[in-house]
Design an enzyme around this catalytic site. Sequence first.
Site, PDB file in Angstrom:
ATOM      1  CG  LEU A  19      -2.009  -1.061   1.271  1.00 28.28           C
ATOM      2  CD1 LEU A  19      -2.778  -0.967   2.587  1.00 28.28           C
ATOM      3  CD2 LEU A  19      -2.962  -0.942   0.088  1.00 28.28           C
ATOM      4  N   GLY A  20       2.029   1.205   0.598  1.00 26.45           N
ATOM      5  CA  GLY A  20       2.858   2.399   0.644  1.00 26.45           C
ATOM      6  C   GLY A  20       4.131   2.195   1.437  1.00 26.45           C
ATOM      7  N   GLY A  22       6.960   4.489   3.947  1.00 24.35           N
ATOM      8  CA  GLY A  22       7.252   5.715   4.662  1.00 24.35           C
ATOM      9  C   GLY A  22       8.615   5.629   5.303  1.00 24.35           C
ATOM     10  CB  ALA A  25       6.178   1.283   8.801  1.00 21.73           C
ATOM     11  CB  VAL A  27       1.574   0.437   4.754  1.00 21.13           C
ATOM     12  CG1 VAL A  27       0.192   0.088   5.284  1.00 21.13           C
ATOM     13  CG2 VAL A  27       2.229   1.511   5.610  1.00 21.13           C
ATOM     14  CE  LYS A  42       0.328   2.411   8.886  1.00 20.04           C
ATOM     15  NZ  LYS A  42       0.435   3.858   9.133  1.00 20.04           N
ATOM     16  CG  ASP A 135       4.478  12.072  11.669  1.00 22.97           C
ATOM     17  OD1 ASP A 135       4.754  13.169  11.126  1.00 22.97           O
ATOM     18  OD2 ASP A 135       4.750  10.976  11.146  1.00 22.97           O
TER      19      ASP A 135
END
Length: 290
Positions: A19-20, A22, A25, A27, A42, A135
């Site tokens: 999903l992504g 960062g 982490a 995801v 995550k 954050d």
Amino acid sequence: MELVAGTIIAGRYTLERLLGRGATAVVWLATDAQTTTRVALKVLVADLARDTDRGRFLREIRRTAQFAHPRILPVLDAGEDGELVWFAMPWMQGGTLRELLQRERQLPVAQVLQLGITLADALAHAHSHGFVHLDVKPENVLFHDGEAHLTDFGICRALERTVDESSTSLSLIRGTPAYMSPEQAAGEADINGRSDIFSLGCVLYEALAGVATYIGPTSAAVLAQRFTHPPRDLRVYRPQVPESLERIVARCLRVTAADRYQNALDLERDLSAVDPSSAPRPGPTDERPL
């Protein structure tokens, strides 16, 4: 362990698709074999997973389970699998605020107001339980059935408290430069909910203006700007923003914490009082010859 579709984590979560990524982490969308539901799993990046005091980190993360707020995304589960450190959260199918801003750039005033009210309410609840997010940013606002939810609550603080002080990974976990409060950017130790209010102000500014509050060529330049000058007036980018809303956002973004809203409940109250259809008084750039 290499993470690919089909990998099973902790004997329970089967990875479906990425999903992504960062700073802290990666995801994955995963299926929980015990509940047959999909979750967002995550997995900490390798350096953080290596340097983190895992037991303490997992205890800090599980503390967020005490949250019982409909707009705060809970941690469903957390644990270790070999060298991996992971935690599971509900999967929000509506995507992130960042994705929405990339598509729309500027959001309707009424939508921004509702977003601000929702997030201020979530922050007020968490702050009352002694938690500071640290954050708040568009990537951490997720949507489901059109409703906004705040995610990753306590993750930044949990990492900050549990990573070996000698590790260079600390630079990854102190927040996001474009949304950090001045006191967070300065590395102050005693940070409270007023820091989250600053970050939320940055989010609301961006959703209205279509540009980030502070922009620079490097992270250091972005951080420095909040100490040297205020952001440009919202009306430069969005002349029809109600003056009351412009004042609210400006108050959130004041450099000195004592000059901001002192709690998220007061911010929520003022946002709720704004009429999204109210027009600002004409200024020099709005006047037209007859």
